[in-house]
Design a protein around this motif. Sequence first.
Motif, mmCIF file in Angstrom:
data_model
loop_
_atom_site.group_PDB
_atom_site.id
_atom_site.type_symbol
_atom_site.label_atom_id
_atom_site.label_comp_id
_atom_site.label_asym_id
_atom_site.label_seq_id
_atom_site.Cartn_x
_atom_site.Cartn_y
_atom_site.Cartn_z
ATOM 1 N N ALA A 13 0.830 -1.207 0.000
ATOM 2 C CA ALA A 13 0.000 0.000 0.000
ATOM 3 C C ALA A 13 0.866 1.259 0.000
ATOM 4 N N PHE A 14 1.977 1.212 0.714
ATOM 5 C CA PHE A 14 2.909 2.340 0.754
ATOM 6 C C PHE A 14 3.461 2.610 -0.645
ATOM 7 N N VAL A 15 3.886 1.549 -1.327
ATOM 8 C CA VAL A 15 4.429 1.692 -2.678
ATOM 9 C C VAL A 15 3.340 2.126 -3.649
ATOM 10 N N ALA A 16 2.151 1.588 -3.501
ATOM 11 C CA ALA A 16 1.052 1.986 -4.380
ATOM 12 C C ALA A 16 0.736 3.475 -4.217
ATOM 13 N N ARG A 17 0.798 3.959 -3.006
ATOM 14 C CA ARG A 17 0.472 5.365 -2.736
ATOM 15 C C ARG A 17 1.574 6.316 -3.187
ATOM 16 N N PHE A 18 2.852 5.934 -2.982
ATOM 17 C CA PHE A 18 3.948 6.876 -3.187
ATOM 18 C C PHE A 18 4.928 6.479 -4.290
ATOM 19 N N GLY A 19 4.709 5.358 -4.923
ATOM 20 C CA GLY A 19 5.664 4.824 -5.897
ATOM 21 C C GLY A 19 5.949 5.714 -7.082
ATOM 22 N N ALA A 20 5.027 6.564 -7.458
ATOM 23 C CA ALA A 20 5.230 7.429 -8.628
ATOM 24 C C ALA A 20 5.963 8.731 -8.297
ATOM 25 N N LEU A 21 6.288 8.952 -7.035
ATOM 26 C CA LEU A 21 6.973 10.193 -6.672
ATOM 27 C C LEU A 21 8.332 10.324 -7.359
ATOM 28 N N PHE A 22 9.011 9.208 -7.515
ATOM 29 C CA PHE A 22 10.328 9.195 -8.152
ATOM 30 C C PHE A 22 10.143 8.673 -9.575
ATOM 31 N N GLU A 23 10.482 9.464 -10.545
ATOM 32 C CA GLU A 23 10.226 9.200 -11.962
ATOM 33 C C GLU A 23 10.611 7.783 -12.379
ATOM 34 N N HIS A 24 9.618 6.973 -12.706
ATOM 35 C CA HIS A 24 9.824 5.596 -13.188
ATOM 36 C C HIS A 24 10.754 4.793 -12.272
ATOM 37 N N SER A 25 10.723 5.068 -10.963
ATOM 38 C CA SER A 25 11.658 4.421 -10.037
ATOM 39 C C SER A 25 10.999 4.084 -8.704
ATOM 40 N N PRO A 26 9.987 3.209 -8.712
ATOM 41 C CA PRO A 26 9.328 2.863 -7.458
ATOM 42 C C PRO A 26 10.238 2.143 -6.465
ATOM 43 N N TRP A 27 11.385 1.679 -6.938
ATOM 44 C CA TRP A 27 12.329 0.998 -6.042
ATOM 45 C C TRP A 27 12.748 1.896 -4.884
ATOM 46 N N VAL A 28 12.800 3.204 -5.099
ATOM 47 C CA VAL A 28 13.183 4.111 -4.012
ATOM 48 C C VAL A 28 12.148 4.026 -2.896
ATOM 49 N N VAL A 29 10.887 4.045 -3.268
ATOM 50 C CA VAL A 29 9.804 3.994 -2.284
ATOM 51 C C VAL A 29 9.755 2.615 -1.623
ATOM 52 N N GLU A 30 10.005 1.563 -2.395
ATOM 53 C CA GLU A 30 10.053 0.209 -1.814
ATOM 54 C C GLU A 30 11.116 0.138 -0.718
ATOM 55 N N ARG A 31 12.275 0.693 -0.990
ATOM 56 C CA ARG A 31 13.342 0.688 0.027
ATOM 57 C C ARG A 31 13.002 1.581 1.205
ATOM 58 N N ALA A 32 12.373 2.696 0.920
ATOM 59 C CA ALA A 32 11.996 3.607 2.003
ATOM 60 C C ALA A 32 11.004 2.955 2.955
ATOM 61 N N ALA A 33 10.142 2.099 2.424
ATOM 62 C CA ALA A 33 9.148 1.435 3.273
ATOM 63 C C ALA A 33 9.811 0.697 4.427
ATOM 64 N N ALA A 34 10.978 0.141 4.175
ATOM 65 C CA ALA A 34 11.689 -0.611 5.212
ATOM 66 C C ALA A 34 12.329 0.294 6.269
ATOM 67 N N LEU A 35 12.399 1.585 5.994
ATOM 68 C CA LEU A 35 13.023 2.527 6.931
ATOM 69 C C LEU A 35 12.031 3.147 7.907
ATOM 70 N N ARG A 36 10.750 2.830 7.734
ATOM 71 C CA ARG A 36 9.740 3.407 8.618
ATOM 72 C C ARG A 36 9.871 2.855 10.022
ATOM 73 N N PRO A 37 9.391 3.567 11.018
ATOM 74 C CA PRO A 37 8.539 4.750 10.936
ATOM 75 C C PRO A 37 9.352 6.026 10.674
ATOM 76 N N PHE A 38 8.712 6.943 9.967
ATOM 77 C CA PHE A 38 9.319 8.223 9.640
ATOM 78 C C PHE A 38 8.808 9.300 10.587
ATOM 79 N N ALA A 39 9.694 10.215 10.902
ATOM 80 C CA ALA A 39 9.282 11.445 11.581
ATOM 81 C C ALA A 39 8.853 12.464 10.532
ATOM 82 N N ASP A 40 9.386 12.305 9.301
ATOM 83 C CA ASP A 40 9.068 13.177 8.174
ATOM 84 C C ASP A 40 9.132 12.320 6.913
ATOM 85 N N LEU A 41 8.081 12.294 6.128
ATOM 86 C CA LEU A 41 7.998 11.405 4.973
ATOM 87 C C LEU A 41 9.054 11.728 3.927
#
Length: 163
Positions: A13-41
């Motif tokens: 769900a995290f990747v589905a919601r934010f995966g398009a933030l990085f141009e054609h590179s959802p891998w960044v968001v996939e990796r970020a998911a493992a770094l949660r919880p965030f104090a700032d997204l």
Amino acid sequence: MNLDQVNALDTAAFVARFGALFEHSPWVVERAAALRPFADLQTGLMAALHAASADEQLALICAHPELAGKAAIDQTLTAASSAEQASAGLDRLTPDEFARFHALNAAYRARFDFPFIICVRLTDKAGILAAMERRLAHTRDAEVATAIAQIGEIVRLRLGDMA
């Protein structure tokens, strides 16, 4: 969606919601998911990018379209990129402006072997052209760092659009 809800999303769900933030590179968001919880997204998303290898960062940079380039003409830009380029007037170039963008894009790619990246929503045609000319004098390492910083600005604004 508040930050507690973002942090509680499962990875898909995290990747589905934010995966398009990085141009054609959802891998960044996939990796970020493992770094949660965030104090700032945005800080968390950028931490994932900064932790990536140099080759991965370069792949993200290369996933971006040239400004006023072939993808814009062919209308194959992502919706976000199309709107962003239009916000800076890149969809309304005169023939002389188009020729200047084309020449600077070619010179930049020949020097650095990746497309020029700038957060177009924070400037205009004249500012973009001036930055392209100025940044041609930079080192490759400086341009990679600048491109990553500009991608951070793009992501910040795209996140704001989602709010």
